[in-house]
Structure formats: structure tokens, C-alpha cells
Design a protein around this motif. Structure first.
Motif, PDB file in Angstrom:
ATOM      1  N   UNK A 138      61.467  51.717  35.243  1.00 29.15           N
ATOM      2  CA  UNK A 138      62.068  50.403  35.722  1.00 29.15           C
ATOM      3  C   UNK A 138      62.890  50.959  37.169  1.00 29.15           C
ATOM      4  N   UNK A 139      64.005  51.954  36.750  1.00 29.73           N
ATOM      5  CA  UNK A 139      64.652  52.372  38.013  1.00 29.73           C
ATOM      6  C   UNK A 139      64.038  53.013  38.834  1.00 29.73           C
ATOM      7  N   UNK A 140      63.013  53.911  38.663  1.00 34.85           N
ATOM      8  CA  UNK A 140      62.303  54.705  39.733  1.00 34.85           C
ATOM      9  C   UNK A 140      61.367  53.494  40.362  1.00 34.85           C
ATOM     10  N   UNK A 141      61.019  52.439  39.719  1.00 40.12           N
ATOM     11  CA  UNK A 141      59.942  51.593  40.583  1.00 40.12           C
ATOM     12  C   UNK A 141      61.017  50.707  41.493  1.00 40.12           C
TER      13      UNK A 141
ATOM     14  N   UNK B 178      60.999  50.616  45.645  1.00 40.13           N
ATOM     15  CA  UNK B 178      60.783  49.361  46.214  1.00 40.13           C
ATOM     16  C   UNK B 178      61.924  49.112  47.552  1.00 40.13           C
ATOM     17  N   UNK B 179      62.962  49.723  47.128  1.00 36.75           N
ATOM     18  CA  UNK B 179      64.065  49.877  48.067  1.00 36.75           C
ATOM     19  C   UNK B 179      64.033  50.531  49.204  1.00 36.75           C
ATOM     20  N   UNK B 180      63.438  51.892  48.638  1.00 34.38           N
ATOM     21  CA  UNK B 180      63.112  52.707  49.648  1.00 34.38           C
ATOM     22  C   UNK B 180      61.973  52.338  50.794  1.00 34.38           C
ATOM     23  N   UNK B 181      60.761  51.695  50.082  1.00 30.85           N
ATOM     24  CA  UNK B 181      60.003  51.115  50.996  1.00 30.85           C
ATOM     25  C   UNK B 181      60.226  50.044  52.141  1.00 30.85           C
TER      26      UNK B 181
ATOM     27  N   UNK C 114      72.338  55.547  47.866  1.00 29.34           N
ATOM     28  CA  UNK C 114      72.003  56.255  49.239  1.00 29.34           C
ATOM     29  C   UNK C 114      70.902  57.121  48.730  1.00 29.34           C
ATOM     30  N   UNK C 115      70.333  57.442  47.972  1.00 34.01           N
ATOM     31  CA  UNK C 115      69.068  58.071  47.630  1.00 34.01           C
ATOM     32  C   UNK C 115      67.848  57.302  48.241  1.00 34.01           C
ATOM     33  N   UNK C 116      68.000  55.981  47.973  1.00 34.36           N
ATOM     34  CA  UNK C 116      66.877  55.006  48.436  1.00 34.36           C
ATOM     35  C   UNK C 116      67.047  55.134  50.040  1.00 34.36           C
ATOM     36  N   UNK C 117      67.986  54.986  50.541  1.00 35.52           N
ATOM     37  CA  UNK C 117      68.353  54.921  52.100  1.00 35.52           C
ATOM     38  C   UNK C 117      67.918  56.244  52.602  1.00 35.52           C
ATOM     39  N   UNK C 118      68.091  57.315  52.066  1.00 35.10           N
ATOM     40  CA  UNK C 118      67.580  58.827  52.648  1.00 35.10           C
ATOM     41  C   UNK C 118      65.964  58.709  52.688  1.00 35.10           C
ATOM     42  N   UNK C 119      65.467  58.350  51.721  1.00 37.00           N
ATOM     43  CA  UNK C 119      64.147  58.623  51.375  1.00 37.00           C
ATOM     44  C   UNK C 119      63.409  57.424  51.931  1.00 37.00           C
TER      45      UNK C 119
END
Length: 415
Positions: free
Chosen positions: A1-4, A8-11, A227-232
Motif C-alpha cells: 500500500x505504501x509503495x502504491x 501515485x504521488x510521484x506520478x 521527498x522521495x516521491x518528489x524526486x522520483x
């Protein structure tokens, strides 16, 4: 769930960056930058070509021969020029002069003639000719030597050489292209192709990250998502821009290729060990891996830089590293079984370039699966480390030092 949720945030961020970049007038300049650079190159090339043509129109090779040998020398010149194609540099036009008895003095005087510019001058008997040549006349001097031998042979055979009727038949297939040599040529093309695309496209990530940091937008995003989602997300968004750029120009080049003559198209066709469909897929995959690796490094640069000057100072070492990785990959492609070949394939920053070259020379596909997994591991490491550097160095959140460097708080005993 966390990975999904992370994806979703990265996209979401990727879609935001892609839209903000593509739907702007400035993107048209980026999209047509190769055409603009090509136009400037063409203008410069035309200017240089016009200067070279003006010089070539006056250049001559001079043969000082008796009247009895003039016809043989002229006929030999006509025969030898048929070996040169139209797109090849031909020897300068031939001028024949009758000897006046001065020998070398007459040959040196030919360089001072006002009607033409002598590149090389031949004088003396045809069986032992002497040739003088200028600073750019070494090839012309070699041609005059061949001309003397051909004319002498024609004279001794009675005035003309026997005619030879040649039947030329083009051969198609993998062996006709040179076999291993064609594979190595395709490997070099793959290495340079991946390098040039990433050199032009990956560096754009720096400016977007630095601009949003100065506008405090990145802090708003960091407060909303990890921040990992922001960078990705930013990496995926700019990668979408790169895909649009590559797809646009690949379509144009493919359409232009249909108008090429069949001989030219066969000469430019790539020959690879894995086959063209698989090579195209592998090339695109390694372009993706190289973009993600270099783009993540540029993201860290843009995140840590606070001014355009700092961006330039930090980008220069990365560009130097890119050139070093190109040299390492080319060396590894030339010597695939050596230690440097293995180093180029294993080192993460050079691995996409070297493995793209390997796809052209080796038919096995399983090493590419292992290489892609290895490169994905390093992409995740780069993004994670970049996010932590940004969090600690810029946002000033989290611990500034690792856990083992932190001081324990002093405990005051109760009295």
C-alpha cells in the motif's frame, strides 16, 4: 500500500512537471534546438565549403613532360580519375607543360604561376620522375607518381593500356556489411547515441529543481508528500519530456530515411548481433537507465544549488564524469573481454553505455536483464541519497549527523 501510494504521488508530480514544461512556448525552442544547431552548422559548413571550392578551383597538379608523352599522361589521368566517386576529394586538375631545359628551376617557377595554384609539380623522365609539392600537396604528389607509372606503362605497350571490362554485383546480407566490423560500428553508434541524448536532455533537470527551490515551491511539495516521491516524480516528468523529444525526432528521421537512395540506406543500416527489433528495445531501455541515473544526479545538484552560479560549478564535474564514462564505455566496447570491458559494464554510471554497445556485438540477452536490475538498484540509491541530502542540507529537517555521531545528552544526577 505504501509503495502504491508513493508511486501515485510521484506520478502526480510527474504529470505536473510534464505539463508545466511541454505546454510553454519555450519548449518549442528546446524541441527544435537540433534543427537550429544544424542550421548554424550548415551555414558555417557552406561558408567553409565555398572557401574550399574557391581554393580548389585554382588548385592544379603540373606535369612537365615532352610533347611525345603528353598524350599518354593525359589519357592516364582520365583513367585514374574514374576510381574516385563524386563525393570523394579528387586530385586537382592536370596541367601539362613542355620542358624548357631548366629542370628543377622550371618546376619551382610553376608554383609562382599567376593563373593557378600548383599543389605538386612533376618533372624529369617518367621512369625516374621528380616531384615537388607544397604544404597541402602530399596526396597530389602521390597521385602524380601513380600517373607517371601508368603513362610509362601505356607508352611501353604501344600507346594504350588494354581495356578491362568489369562486372560489379552488390552483395547483401550480414557478411556483406563487414561482419564483426559492422557490429563494432553499430556498438559505437549505440554508445554515442545514448551519451548524446542524455548529455542534451538530462541536464535540463537541474534548472527545474533549482528554480522551484528558489521559489519555495519545493518546500510546499515536501510538506505534502515524501521527498522521495518528489524526486522520483520530477525525474519521471522530465523523462516524459525526453521521450516526447526523442519520439518527435525519431519519427522525422525515419520518414526522411524513406527518401534516401537504396544504396545509401543499405550503407547507413545498422547491423547488430541481437537483431534490429531487440536492439531497438535494448537501446531505449539503456537510454532510460542512463537518463534516470544521470537525471537523479542532476536532481541532487539542482536541489543543493542555491544560485545559477552554483549550478554551473556543480554541473561541470558531472559533465566531466560523463565524458569519462563515455571514454570508459568506448574502451570497454573495443575490448569487451578485458578488465576494462568488465569495469565499464559493472560501474553504474558507465554500465548503460557499455551494455548498449554490447547489444550490438553479442547475441545473448540474459546479461541485459542482470544489467538492468543492477542499474535500477543504483537509481533507487541515487534518489534515496539525494532526498536525504536535500532534507538535511536544505530543509534543515531530520538529523544533521548520523546516529553514531550524535552526542548523548548530559544527565545531571539528583541531589
Amino acid at each position: 500500500m505504501t509503495l502504491a501510494r508513493t508511486l501515485r504521488q510521484a506520478l502526480t508530480i510527474a504529470r505536473r512537471d510534464f505539463t508545466a514544461t511541454v505546454f510553454t512556448p519555450i519548449f518549442l525552442l528546446v524541441l527544435f534546438a537540433p534543427l537550429i544547431m544544424g542550421a548554424f552548422g550548415a551555414v558555417g559548413g557552406m561558408g567553409a565549403a565555398s572557401v574550399a571550392d574557391a581554393r580548389a578551383d585554382k588548385a592544379r597538379i603540373v606535369a612537365i613532360v615532352p610533347a611525345a608523352a603528353t598524350r599518354a599522361v593525359t589519357a592516364a589521368d582520365d583513367r585514374l580519375r574514374t576510381a574516385f566517386r563524386r563525393d570523394e576529394e579528387q586530385p586537382p586538375a592536370l596541367v601539362t607543360l613542355a620542358p624548357d631545359g631548366r629542370g628543377e628551376a622550371q618546376a619551382r617557377a610553376a608554383f609562382d604561376a599567376k593563373g593557378y595554384e600548383a599543389s605538386a609539380v612533376l618533372y624529369g623522365p617518367l621512369d625516374a620522375p621528380r616531384i615537388l609539392y607544397g604544404s597541402r600537396g602530399k596526396r597530389a604528389a602521390d597521385y602524380l607518381g601513380l600517373l607517371a607509372g601508368d603513362a610509362l606503362a601505356a607508352q611501353r605497350l604501344g600507346g594504350a593500356l588494354p581495356r578491362v571490362t568489369v562486372t560489379k554485383t552488390p552483395v547483401t546480407g550480414s557478411r556483406a556489411g563487414g561482419g564483426a566490423a559492422s557490429y563494432r560500428q553499430s556498438a559505437s553508434f549505440a554508445v554515442f547515441g545514448v551519451f548524446l541524448l542524455n548529455l542534451f536532455l538530462a541536464s535540463q533537470v537541474v534548472g527545474t529543481m533549482a528554480e522551484e527551490r528558489n521559489n519555495k515551491v519545493i518546500e510546499v511539495l515536501a510538506a505534502a508528500v515524501p521527498l522521495e516521491s518528489v524526486f522520483l516524480g520530477k525525474l519521471l516528468g522530465m523523462f516524459g519530456v525526453a521521450i516526447l523529444f526523442v519520439g518527435f525526432w525519431a519519427t522525422i528521421v525515419a520518414k526522411l530515411g524513406t527518401f534516401l537512395p537504396p544504396d545509401v540506406a543499405r550503407a547507413l543500416a545498422l547491423q547488430t548481433a541481437v537483431g534490429l527489433p531487440a536492439f531497438g528495445l535494448v537501446f531505449f531501455t539503456y537510454f532510460t537507465m542512463a537518463y534516470l541515473l544521470l537525471g537523479s544526479a542532476f536532481l541532487v545538484v539542482g536541489a543543493l544549488a542555491s544560485s545559477p552560479r552554483e549550478i554551473q560549478m556543480l554541473s561541470l564535474p558531472i559533465s566531466i564524469i560523463q565524458m569519462a564514462m563515455l571514454a570508459l564505455a568506448l574502451a570497454g566496447t573495443a575490448h569487451p573481454d578485458s578488465a576494462i570491458g568488465w569495469l565499464a559494464r559493472i560501474f553504474p554510471l558507465s554500465s548503460p553505455f557499455a551494455m548498449a554497445g554490447r547489444a550490438a556485438t553479442e547475441p545473448a540477452l540474459w546479461p541485459h536483464l542482470a544489467a538492468i536490475a543492477w542499474q535500477l538498484l543504483w537509481v533507487s540509491l541515487f534518489i534515496t541519497v539525494g532526498a536525504r541530502l536535500f532534507r538535511r542540507g536544505v530543509l534543515q529537517s531530520g538529523s544533521a549527523k548520523p546516529r553514531w555521531f550524535r552526542r548523548k545528552p548530559a544527565v545531571t544526577p539528583l541531589t
